[in-house]
Design an enzyme around this catalytic site. Structure first.
Site, PDB file in Angstrom:
ATOM      1  N   GLU A 275       0.895  -1.343  -0.156  1.00 12.69           N
ATOM      2  CA  GLU A 275       0.045  -0.069  -0.078  1.00 12.69           C
ATOM      3  C   GLU A 275       0.758   1.417  -0.105  1.00 12.69           C
ATOM      4  OE1 GLU A 275      -2.784  -0.138   3.086  1.00 12.69           O
ATOM      5  OE2 GLU A 275      -4.030  -1.959   2.209  1.00 12.69           O
TER       6      GLU A 275
ATOM      7  N   GLU B 254      -6.106 -10.612  -1.926  1.00 12.97           N
ATOM      8  CA  GLU B 254      -6.945 -10.284  -1.173  1.00 12.97           C
ATOM      9  C   GLU B 254      -8.636 -10.142  -1.472  1.00 12.97           C
ATOM     10  OE1 GLU B 254      -5.643  -7.350   1.459  1.00 12.97           O
ATOM     11  OE2 GLU B 254      -3.531  -7.886   1.324  1.00 12.97           O
TER      12      GLU B 254
HETATM   13  C1  XIL Z   1      -6.601  -6.338   7.523  1.00  9.98           C
HETATM   14  C2  XIL Z   1      -7.116  -7.434   8.728  1.00  9.98           C
HETATM   15  O1  XIL Z   1      -7.848  -8.228   7.961  1.00  9.98           O
HETATM   16  C3  XIL Z   1      -7.942  -6.847  10.032  1.00  9.98           C
HETATM   17  O2  XIL Z   1      -7.847  -7.736  10.805  1.00  9.98           O
HETATM   18  C4  XIL Z   1      -6.900  -5.801  10.675  1.00  9.98           C
HETATM   19  O3  XIL Z   1      -7.657  -5.098  11.790  1.00  9.98           O
HETATM   20  C5  XIL Z   1      -6.478  -4.758   9.543  1.00  9.98           C
HETATM   21  O4  XIL Z   1      -5.875  -5.303   8.491  1.00  9.98           O
HETATM   22  N1  XIL Z   1      -5.153  -4.703   3.136  1.00  9.98           N
HETATM   23  C6  XIL Z   1      -4.215  -5.595   3.692  1.00  9.98           C
HETATM   24  C7  XIL Z   1      -4.510  -6.419   4.737  1.00  9.98           C
HETATM   25  O5  XIL Z   1      -3.149  -5.680   3.076  1.00  9.98           O
HETATM   26  O6  XIL Z   1      -3.373  -6.520   5.508  1.00  9.98           O
HETATM   27  C8  XIL Z   1      -5.596  -5.642   5.693  1.00  9.98           C
HETATM   28  O7  XIL Z   1      -6.047  -6.762   6.565  1.00  9.98           O
HETATM   29  C9  XIL Z   1      -6.850  -5.529   4.709  1.00  9.98           C
HETATM   30  C10 XIL Z   1      -6.758  -4.564   3.807  1.00  9.98           C
END
Ligand code: XIL
Length: 361
Positions: free
Chosen positions: A142, A249
């Site tokens: 990110e 994701e």
């Molecule tokens: C999210 C998790 O699912 C949550 O449990 C946590 O509170 C915050 O992070 N992008 C990503 C992931 O790369 O690491 C994130 O995961 C969701 C968005």
């Protein structure tokens, strides 16, 4: 229970159906998984990503104080199931996702030199520890800006080092585990605006010889969004650039959340009360979601020459992060429901993938 179980035993799994086109994975928190979860994980997925326990805030909350107990357990869990592991993530280039000690020095912002030293020490510790267990790393997560003229978002990393921290992060990771696959991971890189910045960044990283192997496109979609078309355009560009992709994701939010960020957050109070499906998700919404998943997987199959893995973010609707983010609501973003049973979306995805299996068998 007996008949539900019988039914889920009959369906071919996602991982089998995808065959050699791409791997199917899932991001999860291994703690507290019950028997049904474990069976589902083992049957459907071949690659696991730890949802939180390998992140910098979890593994090194204070400088030099490493916490590996949870990540170790995750690794043991994946190994016991014979599954591969994606290490997620070594650098999360957002200030609220980076441990504060890393970005501060004295009363102010850390210097570039110190930040790089700290970042590299972190990467060395984590990658060396898990080099035998992890096959792919989300090295930087990110870093790209959501809007504006700059490629990178404003953060302690970009402010002090510009793009250089990304090059260094990949170099150090590769030094510690030369055989792994190294991923740059981000969200919304399919959207026309962010796509341009992503392409610029990848070109620049490549020109500097950065050992980045794959682009991770998170794939947090929303019901009724324009992602299928925008993704197709993006995959076209990436295919021409000869860039490999993972969908890292994947989920489809059924309660669109775009307005949360619109207009300087002025809808947040109103949205935080919105929980339309607290008593269950209407069938027509589940059907809409199934059509969207179907279109997405048709697209993934069309681009299986560049896509190497598709990972869902979380195992079933009850475990999804979208029940809490960005506000609390009952959400239904995945292929399995709260009882771990396949939803219409599962059937839709299987319909797309099954012919692939027959063709390649
Ligand atoms: C999210 C998790 O699912 C949550 O449990 C946590 O509170 C915050 O992070 N992008 C990503 C992931 O790369 O690491 C994130 O995961 C969701 C968005």
């Amino acid at each position: 229970m007996g008949s539900a179980q019988g039914q889920s035993n009959r369906v071919v799994s996602l991982r089998q159906a995808a065959g050699t086109r791409f791997q199917i994975g899932v991001g999860l928190n291994h703690a507290g998984l019950n028997e049904a979860d474990q069976q589902l994980i083992q049957k459907q997925f071949s690659v696991l990503t730890p949802e939180n326990c390998m992140k910098p805030q979890a593994t090194q909350p204070q400088e030099g104080q490493f916490r590996f107990a949870e990540a170790d357990q995750f690794v043991a869990f994946a190994r016991a199931n014979g599954q591969q592991i994606v290490g997620h993530c070594l650098v999360w280039a957002k200030d609220d996702r980076t441990p504060e000690w890393m970005t501060r020095e004295g009363d102010g912002l850390v210097s570039a030199e110190t930040l790089l030293k700290r970042m590299e020490a972190h990467i060395e510790a984590v990658v060396s520890r898990y080099a035998d267990a992890v096959s792919e790393w989300d090295v930087v997560n990110e870093a790209i800006a959501d809007s504006g003229d700059q490629v990178l978002r404003d953060s302690a990393f970009s402010r002090t080092c510009g793009e250089h921290f990304i090059l260094r992060a990949f170099q150090v990771a590769k030094k510690c585990d030369p055989t792994a696959t190294f991923i740059y991971n981000d969200y919304n890189t399919h959207s026309p605006d962010k796509r341009g910045r992503m392409v610029k960044l990848l070109k620049s990283l490549k020109a500097q010889g950065t050992p980045v192997d794959v682009l991770g496109m998170q794939g947090h979609f929303e019901l009724g969004d324009n992602s299928v078309k925008e993704l197709r355009d993006t995959f076209e560009v990436l295919r021409r650039m000869n860039v490999k992709v993972v969908v890292s994701e994947l989920d489809i939010d059924v309660i669109p959340r775009g307005r949360w960020w619109a207009d300087n957050g002025k809808h947040r109070e109103e949205l935080s009360q919105l929980n339309p499906y607290r008593d269950g998700c209407p069938q027509y919404i589940l059907e809409q979601q199934a059509s969207q998943y179907k279109a997405l997987f048709q697209l993934f199959v069309d681009y299986d020459d560049i896509i190497t893995r598709v990972s869902f973010w979380n195992l079933h609707d009850g475990a999804s992060w979208l029940n809490d983010f960005p506000w609390k609501r009952s959400n239904y973003p995945l292929l399995f429901d709260r009882d771990r049973q396949p939803k219409p979306s599962f059937a839709a995805v299987m319909k797309v993938l099954r012919p692939a299996q027959t063709e390649k068998d």
